[in-house]
Design a protein around this motif. Structure first.
Motif, PDB file in Angstrom:
ATOM      1  N   SER A  54       3.492   3.599   1.883  1.00 16.79           N
ATOM      2  CA  SER A  54       3.894   2.211   1.657  1.00 16.79           C
ATOM      3  C   SER A  54       4.087   2.013   0.156  1.00 16.79           C
ATOM      4  CB  SER A  54       2.829   1.248   2.201  1.00 16.79           C
ATOM      5  OG  SER A  54       3.199  -0.094   1.948  1.00 16.79           O
ATOM      6  N   LEU A  55       5.322   1.782  -0.257  1.00 19.65           N
ATOM      7  CA  LEU A  55       5.640   1.656  -1.677  1.00 19.65           C
ATOM      8  C   LEU A  55       5.779   0.192  -2.054  1.00 19.65           C
ATOM      9  CD1 LEU A  55       8.316   4.494  -2.040  1.00 19.65           C
ATOM     10  CD2 LEU A  55       5.849   4.614  -2.456  1.00 19.65           C
ATOM     11  N   SER A  56       5.194  -0.159  -3.201  1.00 15.84           N
ATOM     12  CA  SER A  56       5.347  -1.511  -3.724  1.00 15.84           C
ATOM     13  C   SER A  56       6.708  -1.648  -4.407  1.00 15.84           C
ATOM     14  CB  SER A  56       4.221  -1.828  -4.707  1.00 15.84           C
ATOM     15  OG  SER A  56       4.283  -0.939  -5.815  1.00 15.84           O
ATOM     16  N   ALA A  57       7.047  -2.886  -4.774  1.00 12.74           N
ATOM     17  CA  ALA A  57       8.332  -3.130  -5.437  1.00 12.74           C
ATOM     18  C   ALA A  57       8.458  -2.348  -6.741  1.00 12.74           C
ATOM     19  CB  ALA A  57       8.523  -4.625  -5.675  1.00 12.74           C
ATOM     20  N   PRO A  58       7.426  -2.334  -7.615  1.00 14.52           N
ATOM     21  CA  PRO A  58       7.556  -1.518  -8.834  1.00 14.52           C
ATOM     22  C   PRO A  58       7.738  -0.039  -8.533  1.00 14.52           C
ATOM     23  CG  PRO A  58       5.784  -3.107  -9.077  1.00 14.52           C
ATOM     24  CD  PRO A  58       6.186  -3.149  -7.637  1.00 14.52           C
ATOM     25  N   GLU A  59       7.080   0.449  -7.477  1.00 10.23           N
ATOM     26  CA  GLU A  59       7.239   1.858  -7.128  1.00 10.23           C
ATOM     27  C   GLU A  59       8.649   2.158  -6.638  1.00 10.23           C
ATOM     28  OE1 GLU A  59       2.689   3.065  -5.806  1.00 10.23           O
ATOM     29  OE2 GLU A  59       4.054   2.173  -4.323  1.00 10.23           O
ATOM     30  N   VAL A  60       9.246   1.216  -5.914  1.00  9.43           N
ATOM     31  CA  VAL A  60      10.633   1.392  -5.465  1.00  9.43           C
ATOM     32  C   VAL A  60      11.572   1.463  -6.659  1.00  9.43           C
ATOM     33  CG1 VAL A  60      12.539   0.300  -4.214  1.00  9.43           C
ATOM     34  CG2 VAL A  60      10.243   0.306  -3.224  1.00  9.43           C
TER      35      VAL A  60
END
Length: 391
Positions: free
Chosen positions: A129-135
């Motif tokens: 599960s990736l957060s917005a900053p990780e995306v």
């Protein structure tokens, strides 16, 4: 390409070893089946082999390598680059170097978006599960390599173009030097011819006339033989003088050809040799200087040859106008196959670079491009006199 392929296989082996080592240390990890590894390695080797055609077919090579790259990422299921991306980055570089810049930019941007999407989907499938900053980090991580390789290719493309331009300029300078040397030799030959005529032919003519005058009062066989030999010698000298005057390029030895006659002769010659249908409109109210006439005829000839090469069978419209201020030439023909891709005057080796430089020397301007109706147009404007050029 052999180096890229060897490095790809080497990195593939290291990547496989790393995956198995991680699976041994972490029992929760699972590795893909053996056929997936075999298919992935085969795709990597195939990608490296496709790079042999990166100059001739950069778009097809990039497409094939990119598809194989995504296939490897899906088979391995690592949510990343499929282990080996060297052929992909080289294909991006080749695409930017050898394909049209606009098409290359669109394909690289699309590949970036697709690769990022596939990476995110694979990560989600793996349960991450990736957060917005990780995306954003994932997207920029993919984009960095695409952009870096693309910019390197664009730089190499510009460098290749500069090298081609320098080679054309060198050829132009060499051709000009040869022409100047030939002109100097021709002028010297003509000077020798005139001197020979002045020093020898006139004296022999005097001897011939004197002998003939003597024959009128004393028909002596010896004088008749002298008269005959003198006439033969005079004929031989005139033949030598005529041979020396062949190829005369000395402006002082003959009157310059009018622009109307020179342009008409050039149009008729190219139309006859190349099978062109030329619609000409020539209006000369002021005769330009010989240098401007020579340049106009040369560029006109090149433009007609170019039209015959790139748009065979299409009509060509020639408009030539000369007044007391300027000489204007326009050659217009429908676009042919490949003309827009390589806008260069063809066949005779003069080229747009040489034509533009020659116009610049005479303080003129040469423009080429596609008109609003889709026709390919060449326009040359020159000052009619040198006094106008110096203003």
């Amino acid at each position: 390409m052999t180096i890229v392929g060897a490095l790809s296989v080497l990195v593939s082996g290291f990547y496989l070893w790393a995956i198995h080592l991680a699976a041994q240390t972490d029992p929760t990890l699972t590795t893909p089946p053996g056929w997936a590894y075999a298919t992935w390695i085969a795709g990597t080797v195939t990608s490296a082999a496709l790079l042999w055609w990166h100059q001739r077919h950069p778009i097809l090579v990039f497409t094939g390598v990119f598809v194989l790259h995504l296939t490897g990422a899906v088979l391995i299921g690592n949510g990343g680059l499929g282990g080996v991306a060297l052929p992909l980055w080289f294909s991006v570089y080749a695409l930017a170097t050898f394909a049209r810049p606009l098409i290359a930019g669109i394909l690289v941007a699309g590949a970036w978006a697709i690769a990022t999407t596939v990476q995110l989907v694979l990560a989600a499938t793996a349960g991450l599960s990736l957060s917005a900053p990780e995306v954003v980090v994932v997207a920029f991580g993919q984009g960095f390599f695409f952009l870096a390789c693309y910019l390197i290719g664009v730089g190499m493309r510009a460098e290749r173009q500069r090298a081609r331009d320098a080679a054309e300029r060198a050829q132009l300078i060499e051709a000009r030097t040869r022409a100047e040397a030939a002109g100097a030799v021709s002028r010297e030959r003509n000077r020798m011819a005139r001197e020979l005529h002045d020093l020898a032919a006139h004296q022999i003519m005097d001897v011939l006339l004197t002998t003939r005058a003597a024959l009128l009062t004393d028909p002596n066989p010896v004088l008749e033989e002298v008269e005959q030999k003198t006439a033969e010698a005079l004929g031989s000298i005139r033949s030598v003088v005529g041979a020396l005057r062949d190829g005369d390029t000395d402006p002082s030895s003959s009157e310059p050809e009018p622009l109307t006659d020179a342009a008409t002769r050039a149009i008729e010659r190219v139309a006859r040799e190349r099978g062109l249908h030329v619609q000409e409109r020539v209006t000369i109210s002021h005769e330009p200087e010989s240098a401007a006439t020579a340049t106009v005829v040369s560029v006109l000839t090149e433009a007609l040859v170019n039209a015959a090469t790139h748009a065979p069978g299409a009509p060509v419209a020639v408009t030539l106008h000369s007044d007391s201020t300027a000489v204007r030439l326009e050659v217009r023909n429908p676009m042919g196959l490949g003309e827009g891709q390589n806008p260069r005057l063809a066949d005779s080796g003069y080229g747009l670079i040489g034509a533009a430089e020659r116009a610049h020397i005479l303080s003129g301007q040469l423009d080429t491009g596609i008109a609003e109706n889709g026709d390919w147009t060449l326009t040359l404007t020159l000052p009619a006199t040198r006094s106008e050029a110096l203003r």
